[in-house]
Scaffold this motif. Structure first.
Motif, PDB file in Angstrom:
ATOM      1  N   CYS A  59       0.827  -1.213   0.000  1.00 36.71           N
ATOM      2  CA  CYS A  59       0.000   0.000   0.000  1.00 36.71           C
ATOM      3  C   CYS A  59       0.862   1.264   0.000  1.00 36.71           C
ATOM      4  O   CYS A  59       0.638   2.172  -0.787  1.00 36.71           O
ATOM      5  CB  CYS A  59      -0.924   0.029   1.221  1.00 36.71           C
ATOM      6  N   HIS A  60       1.819   1.315   0.920  1.00 40.32           N
ATOM      7  CA  HIS A  60       2.594   2.543   1.120  1.00 40.32           C
ATOM      8  C   HIS A  60       3.687   2.744   0.085  1.00 40.32           C
ATOM      9  O   HIS A  60       4.234   3.835  -0.024  1.00 40.32           O
ATOM     10  CB  HIS A  60       3.203   2.560   2.522  1.00 40.32           C
ATOM     11  N   GLY A  61       3.999   1.728  -0.691  1.00 40.68           N
ATOM     12  CA  GLY A  61       5.060   1.854  -1.679  1.00 40.68           C
ATOM     13  C   GLY A  61       4.567   2.135  -3.082  1.00 40.68           C
ATOM     14  O   GLY A  61       5.362   2.327  -3.993  1.00 40.68           O
ATOM     15  N   VAL A  62       3.258   2.172  -3.279  1.00 40.30           N
ATOM     16  CA  VAL A  62       2.696   2.374  -4.608  1.00 40.30           C
ATOM     17  C   VAL A  62       2.417   3.861  -4.809  1.00 40.30           C
ATOM     18  O   VAL A  62       1.663   4.468  -4.043  1.00 40.30           O
ATOM     19  CB  VAL A  62       1.397   1.558  -4.792  1.00 40.30           C
ATOM     20  N   GLY A  64       0.800   7.140  -5.755  1.00 40.40           N
ATOM     21  CA  GLY A  64      -0.565   7.573  -6.058  1.00 40.40           C
ATOM     22  C   GLY A  64      -1.650   6.598  -5.664  1.00 40.40           C
ATOM     23  O   GLY A  64      -2.793   6.731  -6.091  1.00 40.40           O
ATOM     24  N   TYR A  65      -1.344   5.603  -4.831  1.00 35.94           N
ATOM     25  CA  TYR A  65      -2.335   4.601  -4.454  1.00 35.94           C
ATOM     26  C   TYR A  65      -3.438   5.217  -3.616  1.00 35.94           C
ATOM     27  O   TYR A  65      -3.194   6.035  -2.747  1.00 35.94           O
ATOM     28  CB  TYR A  65      -1.665   3.476  -3.668  1.00 35.94           C
ATOM     29  N   LYS A  66      -4.679   4.830  -3.905  1.00 36.42           N
ATOM     30  CA  LYS A  66      -5.822   5.245  -3.101  1.00 36.42           C
ATOM     31  C   LYS A  66      -6.579   4.005  -2.691  1.00 36.42           C
ATOM     32  O   LYS A  66      -6.721   3.059  -3.461  1.00 36.42           O
ATOM     33  CB  LYS A  66      -6.744   6.168  -3.892  1.00 36.42           C
ATOM     34  N   ASN A  67      -7.050   4.020  -1.472  1.00 40.90           N
ATOM     35  CA  ASN A  67      -7.839   2.913  -0.953  1.00 40.90           C
ATOM     36  C   ASN A  67      -9.216   2.944  -1.595  1.00 40.90           C
ATOM     37  O   ASN A  67      -9.743   4.010  -1.911  1.00 40.90           O
ATOM     38  CB  ASN A  67      -7.937   3.049   0.565  1.00 40.90           C
ATOM     39  N   TYR A  72      -9.290   7.391   0.129  1.00 41.65           N
ATOM     40  CA  TYR A  72      -8.315   8.355   0.640  1.00 41.65           C
ATOM     41  C   TYR A  72      -6.937   7.984   0.112  1.00 41.65           C
ATOM     42  O   TYR A  72      -6.684   6.852  -0.273  1.00 41.65           O
ATOM     43  CB  TYR A  72      -8.308   8.404   2.175  1.00 41.65           C
ATOM     44  N   HIS A  73      -6.088   8.949   0.105  1.00 45.94           N
ATOM     45  CA  HIS A  73      -4.710   8.766  -0.344  1.00 45.94           C
ATOM     46  C   HIS A  73      -3.935   7.997   0.717  1.00 45.94           C
ATOM     47  O   HIS A  73      -3.994   8.317   1.886  1.00 45.94           O
ATOM     48  CB  HIS A  73      -4.078  10.142  -0.582  1.00 45.94           C
ATOM     49  N   VAL A  74      -3.199   6.990   0.316  1.00 43.65           N
ATOM     50  CA  VAL A  74      -2.349   6.226   1.238  1.00 43.65           C
ATOM     51  C   VAL A  74      -0.983   6.903   1.253  1.00 43.65           C
ATOM     52  O   VAL A  74      -0.334   7.010   0.218  1.00 43.65           O
ATOM     53  CB  VAL A  74      -2.219   4.753   0.795  1.00 43.65           C
ATOM     54  N   PRO A  75      -0.546   7.367   2.402  1.00 45.12           N
ATOM     55  CA  PRO A  75       0.722   8.112   2.446  1.00 45.12           C
ATOM     56  C   PRO A  75       1.947   7.230   2.228  1.00 45.12           C
ATOM     57  O   PRO A  75       1.968   6.068   2.622  1.00 45.12           O
ATOM     58  CB  PRO A  75       0.734   8.701   3.859  1.00 45.12           C
ATOM     59  N   ARG A  76       2.960   7.815   1.590  1.00 43.45           N
ATOM     60  CA  ARG A  76       4.261   7.149   1.498  1.00 43.45           C
ATOM     61  C   ARG A  76       4.937   7.327   2.846  1.00 43.45           C
ATOM     62  O   ARG A  76       4.951   8.416   3.401  1.00 43.45           O
ATOM     63  CB  ARG A  76       5.101   7.767   0.394  1.00 43.45           C
ATOM     64  N   ILE A  77       5.477   6.260   3.374  1.00 39.11           N
ATOM     65  CA  ILE A  77       6.089   6.328   4.699  1.00 39.11           C
ATOM     66  C   ILE A  77       7.609   6.278   4.652  1.00 39.11           C
ATOM     67  O   ILE A  77       8.265   6.526   5.655  1.00 39.11           O
ATOM     68  CB  ILE A  77       5.533   5.227   5.625  1.00 39.11           C
TER      69      ILE A  77
END
Length: 125
Positions: A59-62, A64-67, A72-77
Motif C-alpha cells: 500500500c505505502h510503496g505504490v 498515487g495509491y488510493k484505498n 483516501y490517499h495512502v501516504p508514502r512512509i
C-alpha cells in the motif's frame, strides 16, 4: 431530632477536614522514588526492518495509491523520521490511532519489530 443531625454532620465534617489537613502535612516521598526510570529506547535494526516491511510496500510503496473504501490517499512512509514511525505504529497497536488495517497489521509486531521497521523506513528516500 434536627439539632442532633446538625451536630452529627458538624462532627463528620470536622473529622473529614482534620484528616485531610493531616494528609497535606505528611512528609513528601523522595522525588526519585515517585518517578520510575524511563525505559531505555529500543535500537532498531534496519536490515531486520527491511524484511518486516514487505507487506507495507503493498500500500505505502505504490505511487498515487488510493484505498477503495473509504477513498483516501495512502501516504508514502519511506523517509519519515524513525520517532514518528515508532509513535504511529505503537499508537495503532494500542488502538489510540484508528485505522482497521493498520491496527490489524501492528498487532503482530513486537516493540523490537516496530523499532526495526522504523529504522529501515526512515532510511528510504
Amino acid at each position: 431530632m434536627r439539632p442532633l443531625m446538625i451536630a452529627a454532620c458538624f462532627v463528620l465534617t470536622t473529622a473529614a477536614f482534620s484528616a485531610s489537613a493531616q494528609e497535606t502535612q505528611a512528609p513528601a516521598a523522595p522525588a526519585a522514588a515517585a518517578t520510575p526510570a524511563a525505559p531505555a529506547a529500543i535500537k532498531g535494526n534496519a536490515d531486520k526492518g527491511r524484511q518486516l516491511t514487505y507487506t507495507c510496500q503493498g500500500c505505502h510503496g505504490v505511487e498515487g495509491y488510493k484505498n477503495a473504501y473509504p477513498n483516501y490517499h495512502v501516504p508514502r512512509i519511506g523517509g519519515q523520521s524513525a520517532v514518528y514511525l515508532t509513535n504511529a505504529l505503537t499508537e495503532y497497536k494500542k488502538g489510540t490511532r484508528k485505522h482497521p488495517t493498520m491496527q490489524a497489521q501492528s498487532q503482530s509486531f513486537s516493540d523490537q519489530d516496530i523499532a526495526d521497521i522504523a529504522a529501515f523506513l526512515s532510511t528510504l528516500k
